[in-house]
Design a protein around this motif. Structure first.
Motif, PDB file in Angstrom:
ATOM      1  N   VAL A 112       0.864  -1.190   0.000  1.00 53.55           N
ATOM      2  CA  VAL A 112       0.000   0.000   0.000  1.00 53.55           C
ATOM      3  C   VAL A 112       0.896   1.234   0.000  1.00 53.55           C
ATOM      4  N   PRO A 113       0.845   2.050  -1.044  1.00 50.98           N
ATOM      5  CA  PRO A 113       1.658   3.270  -1.084  1.00 50.98           C
ATOM      6  C   PRO A 113       1.198   4.282  -0.032  1.00 50.98           C
ATOM      7  N   VAL A 114       2.160   5.064   0.483  1.00 50.36           N
ATOM      8  CA  VAL A 114       1.875   6.094   1.491  1.00 50.36           C
ATOM      9  C   VAL A 114       2.301   7.456   0.940  1.00 50.36           C
ATOM     10  N   LEU A 115       1.383   8.430   1.002  1.00 55.29           N
ATOM     11  CA  LEU A 115       1.653   9.779   0.518  1.00 55.29           C
ATOM     12  C   LEU A 115       1.580  10.774   1.663  1.00 55.29           C
ATOM     13  N   ASP A 116       2.279  11.932   1.502  1.00 57.19           N
ATOM     14  CA  ASP A 116       2.152  12.995   2.497  1.00 57.19           C
ATOM     15  C   ASP A 116       0.966  13.884   2.136  1.00 57.19           C
ATOM     16  N   LYS A 117       0.757  14.943   2.920  1.00 58.37           N
ATOM     17  CA  LYS A 117      -0.419  15.797   2.710  1.00 58.37           C
ATOM     18  C   LYS A 117      -0.388  16.511   1.366  1.00 58.37           C
TER      19      LYS A 117
END
Length: 221
Positions: A95-100
């Protein structure tokens, strides 16, 4: 536990210039079926081994491949439960994780997610599991905890589910003790319906519970 705390430090992302063969090699090394495509921290999408096999041109750059999952991701501040929901719903191995600002930070592997969740529900701790079955209006966390503690036990973890098509809730309670009979007896006194009980590899079925309750009533006469 937040998504940013689960990011893998070893599994790489891919670039559009990488080939399908490059992707398959990395997938084999890390035992995953998906990898993100990232250019300069811009998350372009997630490619699967099926995408590459379907194109049947593994030597071509990934920029030429269509993606079955366009941009599934979670934000860094989201809880592990959100990560589990995305991974489960889309059947993802990462699962990719992105910042705001929606810039790529890293990914969470299915394996790390499973190990962390096991810690959250105290799966590694010794103790029995009791499953209760009750109507939603009858559910009270404070009362269940009090009954367990009055029986000289502690709740290590508790989760609630509602089987499809059922009006009743299933309450799974992990205890800090292997001998769950005093807790079973306590739930029986308060007219709780015990669906099943597990102690390691052993299982107390309804017949065993009824026999135990009958013995306790006889001894208390």
């Amino acid at each position: 536990m937040l998504a940013k705390e689960l990011i893998s430090e070893v599994v790489p992302s891919l670039k559009t210039s990488d080939t399908g063969l490059d992707a398959l090699n990395w997938m084999e090394v890390f035992r995953v079926s998906h990898l993100p495509i990232v250019n300069n921290r811009s998350f372009l999408g997630l490619i699967s081994d099926v995408d590459i096999f379907d194109l049947n041109k593994a030597e071509e750059a990934l920029g030429n491949h269509s993606l079955s999952f366009t941009r599934p991701y979670v934000y860094a501040h989201q809880h592990i439960f959100d990560v589990i929901e995305v991974a489960s719903r889309l059947k993802l191995t990462v699962v990719p994780v992105l910042d705001k600002n929606e810039e790529y930070l890293g990914l969470i592997t299915q394996s790390d997610l499973l190990h962390t969740f096991a810690d959250l529900v105290a799966a590694h701790n010794s103790g029995g599991v009791i499953e209760l079955e009750l109507l939603p209006n009858d559910y009270s966390l404070s009362e269940i905890s009090r009954i367990v503690e009055d029986a000289d036990a502690k709740v290590l973890s508790l989760y609630v589910s509602q089987p499809t098509g059922s009006e009743k809730l299933c309450i799974a309670i992990k205890l800090n003790r292997v001998d769950v009979r005093p807790v079973l007896n306590a739930f029986d006194r308060y007219d709780y319906s015990v669906k099943t009980t597990y102690v390691g590899d052993d299982s107390y079925d309804d017949t065993v519970k009824k026999n135990y309750d009958a013995l306790m009533r006889y001894l208390n006469m």
